[in-house]
Structures are given as C-alpha cells and as structure tokens.
Scaffold this active site. Structure first.
Site, PDB file in Angstrom:
ATOM      1  N   GLY A  84       0.818  -1.209   0.000  1.00  0.00           N
ATOM      2  CA  GLY A  84       0.000   0.000   0.000  1.00  0.00           C
ATOM      3  C   GLY A  84       0.848   1.254   0.000  1.00  0.00           C
ATOM      4  O   GLY A  84       1.921   1.324  -0.612  1.00  0.00           O
ATOM      5  N   SER A  85       0.413   2.260   0.734  1.00  0.00           N
ATOM      6  CA  SER A  85       1.030   3.572   0.646  1.00  0.00           C
ATOM      7  C   SER A  85       2.456   3.645   1.165  1.00  0.00           C
ATOM      8  O   SER A  85       3.167   4.605   0.886  1.00  0.00           O
ATOM      9  CB  SER A  85       0.173   4.597   1.388  1.00  0.00           C
ATOM     10  OG  SER A  85      -1.061   4.747   0.715  1.00  0.00           O
ATOM     11  N   ALA A  86       2.885   2.644   1.939  1.00  0.00           N
ATOM     12  CA  ALA A  86       4.283   2.629   2.367  1.00  0.00           C
ATOM     13  C   ALA A  86       5.217   2.567   1.160  1.00  0.00           C
ATOM     14  O   ALA A  86       6.371   2.998   1.225  1.00  0.00           O
ATOM     15  CB  ALA A  86       4.539   1.445   3.289  1.00  0.00           C
ATOM     16  N   SER A 102      -5.060   6.946   1.420  1.00  0.00           N
ATOM     17  CA  SER A 102      -5.161   6.590   0.015  1.00  0.00           C
ATOM     18  C   SER A 102      -6.075   5.409  -0.221  1.00  0.00           C
ATOM     19  O   SER A 102      -6.064   4.437   0.510  1.00  0.00           O
ATOM     20  CB  SER A 102      -3.767   6.248  -0.514  1.00  0.00           C
ATOM     21  OG  SER A 102      -3.296   5.087   0.110  1.00  0.00           O
TER      22      SER A 102
END
Length: 587
Positions: free
Chosen positions: A280-282, A576
């Site tokens: 994901g957003s990492a 997100s």
C-alpha cells in the site's frame, strides 16, 4: 575281538573330534571369531555438544545441557514383554513400543532419550542385563519463545529443523565421537579389556546481531498490539540502517521452542521473511524517489490533484471527497494522496517505476540469512496491463515481505545506499575467537541528495500538520516514516478482503541510527496511522533508550512555514484508496 572294536570306536571318535577341531580352528575360525566379537564388542556413539546461539551481547538463546539416555542390547533381554511392562510406567513410554524396541534383533536400541538423570538411575538400579544409561546433550531454550522464529529448533537426533538451528546446523553440530569396548553376557563393560575412544568435537557457537532486550520489547509490543487492535497477527523488525544488522525481529503468533512439537504450523511461520503482502502507501516513497531521480518532479512543484482520477478504464479515489487541490510532491506524500501519487507515476512511466522497484529490492529475497525467505512478487514491466502502473505506484498489485520494506526505508535512511540485512554476527569457536560473518553486500540505489529530500518529506508525514503518521512521533526526536493501509488480496485473485496496516520509519532523522517496521494483519481500526504508528513509537523509543541514542541535530521541516508556496492542504489526512474501482480506504 572286543578290544579291537573298542579301539576302533575310540580311534573313530578321536578322528571326528580332531576333524571338528580342524574345522573350527582352521577352516571356520574367522566365522567363530566374528561371532564371539559380535557378542562381546560394542561401539557407542558419543554425541558432540552442540554449540550455543547467543545474542550480540553474549546472552544465551539456545544451549545444550547433559541429560541421560537409556539404551539396550536386545540380544541380552531374556523377556522383552516382561521388561517392557516393568519400564513402561517409569519412562512414560507405551509397553508395546518398548517391547518392539527390545525385540528388534540387533545389538542396540534406544529406550528413552534425554530424560531426567534420576529416572535413568532408577532404571539402571533394577539391574536388568543389557540396559544401561549414557550421556546425551539436551537442547534447551532458556527464554522459551523469545526469538523463536530466528533461533528455530532441533529434532530428536539434535539435527536443526528450523530457523538458524537449521541454517547453521553444520556449524553448531560439531563432530560425534565413538567408544569401542567389550561387554560381558549381561551387557556390562569389561573394565580389564582394552577400549578405544575417539572424543567428540563440540560445535561452534553462532553469535547473532539481535539485542535480547530490544527483541523482548518488540515481542511484547507486538503481542499487545495484536490484542488491542484485534489483529490476526503481525511482524516488527528493528534494524541498523547503516550496517543492515537486525536488532530485533518479532512475529505473532509465536510458540515456545522447548515445546515446539505442540505448536501449530501457523505459529511457526516467520512472517518477516516468509509472508508477503501488498504494501500500500508505504511503497509510495519509491514512486517519489523515481520522480526525483528522473527529474520529472521536484519536491515543491505544485500539481492540481482532484479526488478522483479516471485512467485505463478504471477509477482511482482518494479516501475522502475534496475539490481540486494544489499539492506539492512533498504534500502528496505527507497526506498520502492516491490520485496525486498516480499522477506522478504517469510522468515517471512504467519502465522507470519498475526499475526503481527492483533497485529498492522488490522481487528479490534480501538474503538476510533466515530460511524460507520469499522474493515477493513483482511482475516484469513488459507484462503490466494498463492499470498496473497506477496500482504499483500506490503499492498494490505487487507483494513484498516486511524485511524487504525495511530495506527500502533503511536505504533512504542510509543516504540512498542499500545494505543487505543480516542476522548473524559470526561464529565463535571453543577458544572464544569470533570469526565474523562476511561483510554485507551494498549498492547505491538513489543519490544522497534524493535520500535527504525524501527524509525531509517523510518528516512531514509524522510532524506535519496534516501528516498521517502523527501517532509515531517521539517527544524530543525527529522521526521520519510512512503509514500504509492496504487491502489484502484473496488467494487465487478473487478480489480483496481485510487490510494490512503498517508504519515504517527511522530516527533520529538527521542521523538515522535505528529503523523500525510494524506490520499488522487485519487490525481494527484498519488504519496504519492509528494502529501500527503508535506501536512503532513504543518500539522505537525503547530501542533509542537501550542503545543510548540522543535526539541529535534537527532538520528543518519542509513546511517550516505552514505550507510550501502555492500548496493547499486536504481537509484531513488523504488516506489513500489503494484499490481501483473502489472507495479509498488506505493510508
């Protein structure tokens, strides 16, 4: 006449006896010598003491102690069934099993291995011919479940079956010895007879990079997080970015090494290196790095970012509806805007984005040294569909291990240089001499200037007014990091179900000494900023205190003024939406 007959009989008898003597002493002497030796000679294997596994400070995580093992010579057992009935209750072994061992027709059988010395002594005291006890090392783990997935365990024959016990089995096991001796018909050693002993050679110790205290605190924090947030499980990794040394690696669920045979398969999975998840957003830090390295974006360049983006017959969302906003790349990362990140990725292009994902370590095992490490999933760019560029940009459609994601953020913390993670410091022989492990591999991934820029942007995620990682903040320290909340794909590709929440960061930001990654499986609430980030804070704070690391110099925040020129904030953290055609739900 009678005398003649008697004489002939006597002569015939003498001839028969003489013939038999010739046969026994001459023709068949070898056979009978071997038969006598088989009844008299015995060779006992002397197990080597297995080396210990210790942490970086010499604290023992695995060791061997002397125990007693009962053995038998079945050829000397007069009544296997009766003997088995006598010993069954004493040894806690079914009589039928003991009877089978005592009737195996060979000269050796194990009755009970590595048992309490007092129990062994009580059996020997019965004086049953053919039964004796020998010394055999017992593997014990003083801290039970501490570092269980790192250390691993051994089997009945002291062979490594999991973890570093398996990987370093040849180093730890040493070399077995032997003792040749002669015994009487009751199985007792004939002391006056010559015996020959080849002594065993003890195994070497394996010295780890982990710190026992940091490991303990990480496991405690993870167990508490799983309970507090009702998660299915999780992983925490603590690492030195500049050296790749793993200071702590915790998994949940876990198990007690001393009773591993009663543990479940799920509890023995090393999630840190064997499980993969969509980050994901990492993963957006890689998209930002690719944009900065290729020059398609600068940190303060303003972009118009809507809340919805239609691309490749799919629709991508930010988590919350908003009007078109003017955001810089720094603010896009701080507020974790899906749409803004995808707009940047379109400028970068799929080939360049794929290249940077590979440079940061996606699609290849880190080589940390733990068994069963996964390489993750990164489809070749040439096979990407039209939607894979936007999904890969926001950390979906690719899969990584927690160790791989730790390497990504450690690379940024280390000025753009990737250093191979490692968990073994070296091997220590009986004299105490340490043979250091080979120096870790390293390579430059991004320019140091890019790494510094990314660090300042990640500072805003934690310390900025609209950052998603505020719960990771540590008083007095500057923390740089990134949240992640991604939907979990259903095995077989039938959609998504559940969430993975994460926070990965490092401190002190100006001179990073420690990186910590927290990954939680399906917590409630689902947000990485609400679950993984506060867990990160606990673990990082302990590690900084344990290692005596002060706050260090202070980096200027990119938003030293409330906002960069021309930028406007989202109404709240733009968590997100990491899945196309679905409302945004991840940070």
């Amino acid at each position: 006449m009678r005398l003649i007959v008697l004489l002939l009989l006597m002569v015939s008898s003498l001839v028969v006896v003489a013939g038999r003597l010739v046969w026994v002493q001459g023709v068949s002497s070898g056979h009978f010598v071997a038969l006598a030796s088989g009844q008299r000679d015995r060779t006992v294997i002397l197990a080597a003491r297995r080396g210990s596994i210790v942490d970086r400070n010499g604290n023992t995580l695995a060791m061997s102690v002397d125990a007693r093992t009962l053995v038998a010579d079945p050829r000397l057992i007069v009544s296997p069934q009766a003997t088995a009935q006598t010993l069954a209750s004493m040894l806690g072994v079914p009589a039928a099993d003991l009877a089978a061992r005592l009737s195996n027709g060979t000269g050796f059988a194990y009755l009970a291995r590595r048992i309490d010395p007092q129990v062994a002594a009580s059996v020997v005291a019965l004086g049953i011919p053919g039964i004796q006890s020998i010394t055999e090392p017992l593997r014990v783990y003083p801290d039970g479940q501490l570092a269980a997935h790192i250390v691993g365990f051994t089997g009945t024959d002291a062979q490594g079956l999991a973890g570093l016990e398996s990987t370093y089995d040849s180093v730890l096991s040493g070399k077995a010895g032997s003792m040749a001796m002669q015994t009487d018909p009751q199985g007792r050693e004939i002391v006056s007879a010559k015996s020959q002993t080849s002594p065993p050679v003890a195994g070497d110790d394996v010295v780890l990079t982990i710190d026992q205290n940091i490991q303990y605190e990480a496991e405690a924090a993870l167990a508490q997080a799983v309970q507090t947030y009702h998660a299915n499980g999780g992983t925490i990794i603590v690492m030195r970015p500049s050296t790749g040394e793993v200071l702590g690696l915790a998994n949940f669920p876990t198990f007690d090494l001393n009773t591993y045979s009663t543990s479940t398969v799920a509890s023995r999975v090393d999630r840190a290196v064997q499980d993969v998840y969509e980050p994901g957003s990492a993963s957006k830090v890689i998209t930002a790095a690719a944009a900065l390295e290729s020059g398609v974006e600068s940190p303060d360049e303003v972009m118009s970012v809507p809340d919805t983006l239609h691309l490749a017959n799919s629709t991508f969302h930010d988590a919350e509806p908003h009007k078109v906003l003017n955001l810089t790349l720094s603010q896009i990362l701080e507020q974790s805007s899906n749409v803004g990140t995808i707009q940047v990725a379109v400028k970068v292009g799929k080939d360049r984005l794929s290249s940077y994902l590979q440079k940061f370590g996606y699609g290849k095992a880190t080589g940390v040294g733990l068994p069963g490490e996964s390489a993750g999933i990164l489809p070749p760019a040439r096979t990407w569909s039209a939607t894979q560029l936007p999904t890969a940009a926001i950390g979906q459609g690719v899969a990584v291990t927690p160790m791989q994601m730790m390497s990504v953020y450690s690379t940024v913390a280390n000025g753009g240089v990737w250093v191979q993670p490692r968990i073994v410091e070296g091997e220590r022989d009986a004299s105490g001499t340490l043979r250091p492990a080979a120096a870790p591999l390293s390579r430059r991934v991004i320019r140091s200037e890019t790494a510094q820029t990314l660090t300042s942007m990640l500072l805003e995620v934690v310390g900025g007014s609209t950052g998603t990682g505020a719960a990771a903040a540590i008083p007095g320290y500057q923390v740089a990091g990134k949240t992640g909340t991604a939907q979990k794909p259903i095995p077989g590709g039938a959609g998504y179900s559940g969430y993975t929440a994460s926070f990965i960061g490092f401190a002190p930001a100006a001179n990073p000494q420690v990186a910590v990654g927290v990954v939680l499986d399906d917590p409630t609430p689902i947000w990485g900023g609400s679950t993984a980030a506060p867990t990160f804070r606990i673990v990082m704070q302990n590690a900084l205190q344990r290692l005596g690391i002060g706050p260090g110099p202070v980096l200027p925040m990119r938003g030293g003024a409330p906002l960069s020129p021309g930028g406007t904030p989202l109404p709240g953290p733009a968590r997100s939406g990491d899945v196309p055609m679905a409302p945004g739900v991840a940070e």
